[in-house]
Design an enzyme around this catalytic site. Structure first.
Site, short mmCIF file in Angstrom:
data_model
loop_
_atom_site.label_atom_id
_atom_site.label_comp_id
_atom_site.label_asym_id
_atom_site.label_seq_id
_atom_site.Cartn_x
_atom_site.Cartn_y
_atom_site.Cartn_z
N SER A 116 82.00 -18.32 -40.79
CA SER A 116 82.20 -17.13 -40.66
C SER A 116 82.64 -16.63 -39.11
O SER A 116 83.63 -17.20 -38.38
CB SER A 116 81.01 -16.51 -40.85
OG SER A 116 81.57 -14.65 -41.25
N LYS A 168 80.54 10.56 -41.60
CA LYS A 168 79.35 10.14 -40.68
C LYS A 168 78.15 9.66 -41.44
O LYS A 168 77.50 8.60 -40.70
CB LYS A 168 78.94 11.49 -40.04
CG LYS A 168 77.94 11.31 -38.79
CD LYS A 168 78.63 10.27 -37.83
CE LYS A 168 77.83 10.07 -36.58
NZ LYS A 168 78.08 9.05 -35.76
#
Length: 286
Positions: A116, A168
């Site tokens: 990764s 948000k």
């Protein structure tokens, strides 16, 4: 009688007070003499490390910045053993290695995990080699979250949130995600993933159309990683060092040495990291 008893002690203190500066000077001279060593040769190769989960780029940055103090260096061995981590930090590390590799050969070797973000970080090295037991790849992006709404209800906790901006609260842990929020996160992760595979393809001279083979979060053994072009060869650490010597045109290796204390700290950290990785991956020879 008491005066006679303490007179030797008083005399010692008087002597110390009178000749204090001389004592300090002699002590400094003795310390300097004890630390005099034969002139050290200029190092031509250095080792730096990327170990454990990636949270930020500060550790690798500090190691690379230290190399600038040794203009005699001609090559670097980057030892990687990491399952990856934060996207931004991994990208920053990749940029640091790319910049370093533009000034001298940088050879990566892993004997454990280069996955990764850790693969991202080392992708721009001059060469990548891996031990035949290593695990390589896991080129993908992950976003994880939890929903503890029911648990909060049981303990009588009800969050009051005021947010400005439709997205948000994306990824909120205290309620179910809306389908709109989930779609937004999926699109964001796909954008990050595309950046990842484009950079890997560029760094390793791979075809972007083959990303389904070398990416998609798949992890490979060293032999398969070589076949896919993710690494250059399956080699031991000593063999990787020989390749570094060839690239840097170094015949007699003089490694940049660390202090014994720093070497101890590095060994301690490496041992701890290996235990954590073993527990996380559940893979090993037992």
């Amino acid at each position: 009688m008491i005066k006679k008893l303490f007179s030797p002690i008083v005399a010692v203190f008087e002597c110390i007070t009178k000749y204090f500066k001389a004592f300090v000077f002699l002590l400094i001279v003795i310390i300097l003499l004890l630390n005099i060593k034969e002139p050290t040769k200029h190092p031509n190769l250095a080792r730096i490390h990327l170990k454990g989960a990636i949270m930020d780029s500060s550790m690798l940055r500090a190691q690379i910045e230290d190399l600038h103090n040794y203009p005699s260096l001609q090559g670097v061995l980057l030892v990687i053993d990491s399952p990856g981590g934060a996207v931004g930090a991994s990208v920053e590390m990749a940029d640091l290695i790319q910049e370093l590799a533009s000034t001298m050969p940088v050879v990566v070797h892993t004997e454990g995990v280069m996955a990764s973000g850790a693969y991202y970080a080392g992708a721009y090295a001059s060469r990548i080699y891996a031990n035949r037991g290593a695990l390589i790849g896991s080129i993908g992006v992950l976003f994880s979250g939890v929903n503890i709404k029911e648990l909060l209800k049981k303990i009588g906790y009800e969050p009051n949130i005021i947010a400005a901006g439709e997205y948000k609260e994306v990824g909120a842990y205290y309620r179910d995600w809306t389908q709109k929020e989930r779609t937004y996160i999926e699109n964001l992760i796909q954008e990050e993933y595309q950046t990842f595979i484009i950079d890997v393809a560029k760094a390793r001279n791979l075809e972007l159309k083959d990303s389904n083979e070398f990416a998609q979060g798949k992890i490979f053994n060293a032999a398969k990683a070589k076949e896919l072009g993710l690494i250059d060869d399956v080699l031991s650490r000593n063999q990787a060092i020989e390749k570094l010597k060839e690239l840097s045109k170094v015949e007699d290796v003089i490694w940049l040495q660390k202090s014994s204390w720093q070497s101890y700290i590095d060994t301690l950290v490496e041992s701890s990291v290996n235990r954590v990785l073993s527990a996380m991956l559940g893979i090993g020879l037992r």
